[in-house]
Design an enzyme around this catalytic site. Structure first.
Site, PDB file in Angstrom:
ATOM      1  CB  ILE A   4      -0.889  -0.048   1.269  1.00  0.00           C
ATOM      2  CG1 ILE A   4      -1.892  -0.985   0.984  1.00  0.00           C
ATOM      3  CG2 ILE A   4      -1.670   1.213   1.308  1.00  0.00           C
ATOM      4  CD1 ILE A   4      -2.928  -1.276   2.005  1.00  0.00           C
ATOM      5  CG  ASP A  83     -16.364  16.809 -36.322  1.00  0.00           C
ATOM      6  OD1 ASP A  83     -16.736  16.941 -35.181  1.00  0.00           O
ATOM      7  OD2 ASP A  83     -15.309  17.348 -36.984  1.00  0.00           O
TER       8      ASP A  83
HETATM    9  C1  SPV Z   1     -10.918  18.663 -34.913  1.00  0.00           C
HETATM   10  O1  SPV Z   1      -9.588  18.024 -34.916  1.00  0.00           O
HETATM   11  O2  SPV Z   1     -11.805  18.340 -34.734  1.00  0.00           O
HETATM   12  C2  SPV Z   1     -10.963  20.121 -35.773  1.00  0.00           C
HETATM   13  C3  SPV Z   1     -10.085  20.555 -36.833  1.00  0.00           C
HETATM   14  O3  SPV Z   1     -11.704  20.826 -35.425  1.00  0.00           O
HETATM   15  S1  SPV Z   1     -10.569  20.192 -38.299  1.00  0.00           S
HETATM   16  O4  SPV Z   1     -10.999  18.643 -38.243  1.00  0.00           O
HETATM   17  O5  SPV Z   1      -9.700  20.476 -39.122  1.00  0.00           O
HETATM   18  O6  SPV Z   1     -11.857  20.992 -38.423  1.00  0.00           O
HETATM   19 MG    MG Z   2     -13.499  19.851 -34.432  1.00  0.00          MG
END
Ligand code: SPV
Ligand code: MG
Length: 309
Positions: A4, A83
């Protein structure tokens, strides 16, 4: 017991110098002391550890990455999602907490457009509380679409007035000036010219932005260099950030010469891992045994000892 107390020592070591306050203030100090701050994308605790540990001799010095980038693109891709802000901030911040458990370097958070103005104070306070060093907000509105898509047909830029308001809210809500508010200009991404980019840059600086990220999806740095030359004439001290994903042959030396003080390699560790995983899966499937990839992958003895107790 001995075990520990040994574990305690390990933990104290890991956390030495890593209170949220200390980590948060590191980025500002790096900007003030280095010619260029070198930032690499971290999408997991393991990739964070790679960034944390790597240093290499170069000429007479040791070089390393200074800071981590929490990318909306790689955080989404890792979860099998586009994204487009479908991965919530809360999920990404929990993940950063895990990265912070095993690292000490600072981190910049990619907040897309920061969301609704009314909600910005909450994201700023969550990031400061865990010890992130900066938030980058982009001047786009509507459904998020990654900036590197050629077709930006439905993407819209925010009005200068509205985006300045967001910057003002962000700077007012932070508890410490060590936490940086960075404005990301998308004029070139949306096919607008340098005059629009410069006009926005000047307004964003007036509204309290600590630094500017100028984005581009050209395969050369011409437009970002034209921008840096002009904005430096307006304000010599402005901190400029480059994200050379499409113009990746640009060197750090060239960026410094053109007035940039930070470079973000925004997606490279995740991009490196995907072909490696696909190729390994393909080879196991086609040979119906795994010995064929042994030479390409980490040895079992190495993965067992990769993470020190
Ligand atoms: C990311 O890495 O999510 C960015 C940069 O925002 S880009 O992918 O170029 O938008
Ligand atoms: Mg981004």
């Amino acid at each position: 017991s001995k075990n520990i107390s040994e574990e305690k020592l390990e933990r104290q070591n890991l956390h030495a110098g890593t209170t949220p306050e200390i980590r948060k203030s590191k980025l500002k100090r790096l900007i003030n002391s280095k010619k260029i701050v070198r930032v690499l994308e971290s999408h997991s605790p393991l990739s964070g550890l790679i960034i944390e540990k790597l240093n290499m001799p170069s000429n007479d010095e040791f070089i390393e990455f200074d800071c981590m980038w929490s990318s909306s693109l790689t955080d989404s891709t890792l979860r099998g999602k586009p994204d487009n802000q479908s991965v919530e901030y809360a999920t990404r911040i929990n993940w950063i907490n895990e990265i912070f458990e095993v690292t000490t370097k600072p981190l910049i958070f990619d907040a897309d457009n920061g969301g609704r103005t009314e909600h910005i104070k909450y994201i700023v306070s969550s990031l400061e509380r865990i010890g992130a060093s900066a938030i980058i907000m982009e001047d786009k509105i509507g459904l998020k679409k990654n900036s590197l898509f050629k077709n930006q047909k439905n993407a819209k830029q925010d009005s200068i007035k509205n985006f300045c308001k967001k910057l003002e809210v962000a700077t007012k809500s932070r508890k410490s000036d060590d936490f940086l508010i960075i404005a990301r200009i998308e004029s070139f991404i949306l096919g607008k010219g340098i005059d629009d980019a410069l006009k926005r840059a000047k307004s964003y600086l007036k509204s309290g932005a600590d630094a500017l990220m100028i984005h581009s999806k050209l395969e050369n740095p011409k437009e970002v260099f034209a921008f840096s030359k002009k904005i430096k004439k307006f304000n010599e001290k402005v901190i400029l950030i480059s994200v050379p994903s499409t113009y990746s042959s640009v060197s750090e030396k060239q960026l410094i010469k053109n007035g940039f003080s930070m470079v973000i390699y925004a997606n490279h560790l995740l991009r490196a891992s995907i072909p490696a995983m696909i190729n390994s899966a393909k080879k196991i499937l086609s040979h119906q045994k795994s010995s064929v990839i042994e030479k390409d992958i980490l040895k079992i003895s190495e993965i067992l000892n990769l993470i020190q107790k």
